[in-house]
Design an enzyme around this catalytic site. Structure first.
Site, PDB file in Angstrom:
ATOM      1  N   HIS A 178     -21.048 -24.695 -14.769  1.00 21.01           N
ATOM      2  CA  HIS A 178     -20.282 -24.002 -15.597  1.00 21.01           C
ATOM      3  C   HIS A 178     -20.506 -22.938 -15.647  1.00 21.01           C
ATOM      4  O   HIS A 178     -20.830 -22.628 -16.467  1.00 21.01           O
ATOM      5  CB  HIS A 178     -20.141 -25.193 -16.892  1.00 21.01           C
ATOM      6  CG  HIS A 178     -19.127 -26.286 -17.018  1.00 21.01           C
ATOM      7  ND1 HIS A 178     -18.264 -26.067 -17.163  1.00 21.01           N
ATOM      8  CD2 HIS A 178     -19.857 -27.558 -16.377  1.00 21.01           C
ATOM      9  CE1 HIS A 178     -17.755 -27.176 -17.264  1.00 21.01           C
ATOM     10  NE2 HIS A 178     -18.899 -28.017 -17.100  1.00 21.01           N
ATOM     11  N   SER A 222       3.590 -35.814   0.191  1.00 21.66           N
ATOM     12  CA  SER A 222       2.125 -36.135   0.515  1.00 21.66           C
ATOM     13  C   SER A 222       2.009 -37.670   0.385  1.00 21.66           C
ATOM     14  O   SER A 222       2.639 -38.490  -0.104  1.00 21.66           O
ATOM     15  CB  SER A 222       0.848 -35.160  -1.343  1.00 21.66           C
ATOM     16  OG  SER A 222       0.353 -36.358  -1.367  1.00 21.66           O
ATOM     17  N   LEU A 260     -14.223 -33.154  -7.877  1.00 21.41           N
ATOM     18  CA  LEU A 260     -14.926 -32.833  -6.124  1.00 21.41           C
ATOM     19  C   LEU A 260     -13.259 -31.492  -5.407  1.00 21.41           C
ATOM     20  O   LEU A 260     -13.634 -31.253  -3.617  1.00 21.41           O
ATOM     21  CB  LEU A 260     -14.741 -33.992  -4.698  1.00 21.41           C
ATOM     22  CG  LEU A 260     -15.083 -35.102  -5.021  1.00 21.41           C
ATOM     23  CD1 LEU A 260     -15.044 -36.207  -4.435  1.00 21.41           C
ATOM     24  CD2 LEU A 260     -17.642 -34.248  -5.375  1.00 21.41           C
ATOM     25  N   SER A 313     -10.484 -31.402  -5.193  1.00 18.73           N
ATOM     26  CA  SER A 313      -9.032 -31.488  -4.635  1.00 18.73           C
ATOM     27  C   SER A 313      -7.992 -30.591  -5.171  1.00 18.73           C
ATOM     28  O   SER A 313      -7.005 -30.530  -4.011  1.00 18.73           O
ATOM     29  CB  SER A 313      -8.555 -32.659  -5.017  1.00 18.73           C
ATOM     30  OG  SER A 313      -8.524 -32.949  -6.958  1.00 18.73           O
ATOM     31  N   ASP A 365     -15.023 -22.656  -6.924  1.00 19.88           N
ATOM     32  CA  ASP A 365     -13.830 -24.049  -5.725  1.00 19.88           C
ATOM     33  C   ASP A 365     -13.673 -23.329  -4.926  1.00 19.88           C
ATOM     34  O   ASP A 365     -13.723 -23.821  -3.249  1.00 19.88           O
ATOM     35  CB  ASP A 365     -13.268 -24.686  -6.598  1.00 19.88           C
ATOM     36  CG  ASP A 365     -14.076 -25.394  -8.249  1.00 19.88           C
ATOM     37  OD1 ASP A 365     -15.269 -26.055  -7.964  1.00 19.88           O
ATOM     38  OD2 ASP A 365     -13.352 -26.285  -9.063  1.00 19.88           O
TER      39      ASP A 365
HETATM   40  C1  GLA Z   1     -14.178 -27.475 -12.354  1.00 18.97           C
HETATM   41  C2  GLA Z   1     -14.171 -25.355 -12.014  1.00 18.97           C
HETATM   42  C3  GLA Z   1     -15.095 -24.742 -11.697  1.00 18.97           C
HETATM   43  C4  GLA Z   1     -15.933 -25.074 -12.482  1.00 18.97           C
HETATM   44  C5  GLA Z   1     -16.492 -26.700 -12.359  1.00 18.97           C
HETATM   45  C6  GLA Z   1     -17.952 -26.506 -13.175  1.00 18.97           C
HETATM   46  O1  GLA Z   1     -14.764 -27.493 -10.693  1.00 18.97           O
HETATM   47  O2  GLA Z   1     -13.128 -25.544 -11.119  1.00 18.97           O
HETATM   48  O3  GLA Z   1     -14.863 -23.471 -11.902  1.00 18.97           O
HETATM   49  O4  GLA Z   1     -16.464 -24.303 -13.545  1.00 18.97           O
HETATM   50  O5  GLA Z   1     -15.462 -27.006 -12.963  1.00 18.97           O
HETATM   51  O6  GLA Z   1     -18.847 -26.369 -12.897  1.00 18.97           O
END
Ligand code: GLA
Length: 377
Positions: free
Chosen positions: A27, A60, A118, A120, A166
């Site tokens: 976060h 999918s 993770l 996706s 991500d």
């Molecule tokens: C999700 C969000 C990321 C990040 C995490 C927490 O995965 O997509 O951008 O904020 O939560 O670290």
């Protein structure tokens, strides 16, 4: 009807995008702090063939519905379209960016669990954005620009106010390396993941995490509240720049103060964890993971009974030197650092403790640290 099974035609082109696991730095991305994720060998595969009409048609192996986009028509967000909105958003934003979108059939198939923390959704976005650019004839796809575009899709088209972690990690990942990313400047450093006699293992609580429906956007706005208050006294751009003193002096709202304290402390932990990983000090790295989990539990309040049961039991088991939730929280996965020769006993014991407390079992994923999105065999 059963989910589509993948039949690869000889002319199909193959692509792969990894998921990611955040080793530490949770976060912090949307607060302009440091994060340390790694791309993983679990991900989404795609098999692509050209079409003669003006359509993108996606199927999918995991989802029942086909997503069909007529490229001659405006592309609109649809309520309750599920994975379709990720596909639509990426096609729309690349089209708006003047990419000549080729007509394609794309079959997706994932060994990455969805809704488990993770990434996706980032993997799907980045994979599709990469495919469309490659198939349009772009030789060297700009990975950082692709990650930024996909983040915009998630923020503005899908409606989740996530940060860049991500999309950045699955687009730019490097085999056997984690990345330390400054989410404010996007400056980054790849650090080898040398864990010697230990290895990281991902533990799925099997409690599903629904990001858009979760308290994710609420946490983001609590952090914005803290930032605005501090900005009345000090010229800072993001919460990641605030000191402990700023937080304690200026942020009177107790909830916002706790969120901002997590941001301050976790940001320091990522930088310490970077040093520990480089020096091979895994014991210290593990302690930082444990402290991260406690801060996410007490100050950020995103763990929940399932993830607490995993992280807090894991470190009582012989061979485990660190454990924490990973990703957004509210269910999903945890990550632990465990001695290789104790791994089997660790899994068995943890699964036993978890099942007794929660009522259903865990899933475990051993993984390699992977390269980012690309062509596959
Ligand atoms: C999700 C969000 C990321 C990040 C995490 C927490 O995965 O997509 O951008 O904020 O939560 O670290």
């Amino acid at each position: 009807m059963s989910p589509h099974s993948i039949v690869h035609s000889p002319q199909s082109r193959k692509y792969f995008c990894p998921g990611r696991v955040c080793l530490i730095g949770e976060h912090l991305d949307y607060n302009g702090g440091f994060v340390m994720p790694a791309a993983i060998s679990l991900g989404i595969h795609a098999s692509v063939t050209s079409r003669s009409d003006n359509k993108i048609v996606c199927t999918s192996a995991q989802f029942f519905n086909t997503v069909e986009i007529d490229l001659s028509k405006p592309i609109e967000h649809e309520a309750a379209a599920g994975w379709g909105n990720y596909v639509k958003g990426v096609v729309k934003y690349l089209k708006d960016a003047k990419l000549k979108i080729p007509a394609l059939s794309i079959e997706f198939s994932a060994d990455l669990p969805s809704g488990a923390g993770l990434s996706s959704s980032a993997a799907l976005e980045v994979l599709l954005a990469y495919i469309l650019q490659k198939e349009a004839g772009i030789e060297n796809v700009d990975r950082i620009k692709t990650a930024l575009l996909c983040k915009e899709v998630e923020n503005d088209f899908v409606g989740v106010k996530c940060g860049i972690m991500d999309q950045f990690s699955v687009a730019t990942g490097k085999k056997e390396h984690a990345v330390i990313l400054n989410c404010d400047t996007l400056e980054h450093e790849f650090v080898p993941v040398n864990t010697g006699d230990y290895r990281f293992i991902i533990i799925n609580s099997n409690k599903r995490r629904e990001l858009a429906g979760s308290k994710f956007n609420e946490r983001k706005s609590e952090c914005e509240t803290a930032l605005k208050v501090i900005q009345k006294h000090k010229a800072i751009k993001s919460l990641g720049e605030a000191t402990r003193e700023d937080v304690l002096t200026f942020v009177e709202d107790k909830t916002a103060q706790k969120r901002a304290l997590h941001v301050f402390e976790e940001n320091l932990r990522v930088q310490e964890a970077g040093k520990s990983l480089k020096q091979g000090d895994l014991i210290e790295f593990g302690l930082l993971m444990n402290a991260s989990h406690q801060s996410l539990k007490i100050n950020y309040e995103v763990t929940g009974v399932e993830l607490d049961t995993i992280a807090e039991n894991a470190i009582t088991i012989d061979g485990c030197i660190g454990a924490r939730m990973t990703g957004a929280g509210f269910g999903g996965c945890a990550i632990a650092l465990v001695k290789k020769d104790k791994m089997d006993a660790f899994k068995e014991k943890l699964n036993h403790l978890y099942t007794a407390a929660i009522g259903y079992p865990l899933s475990f994923y051993e993984f390699d640290v992977s390269d980012g999105v690309g062509e596959a065999q």
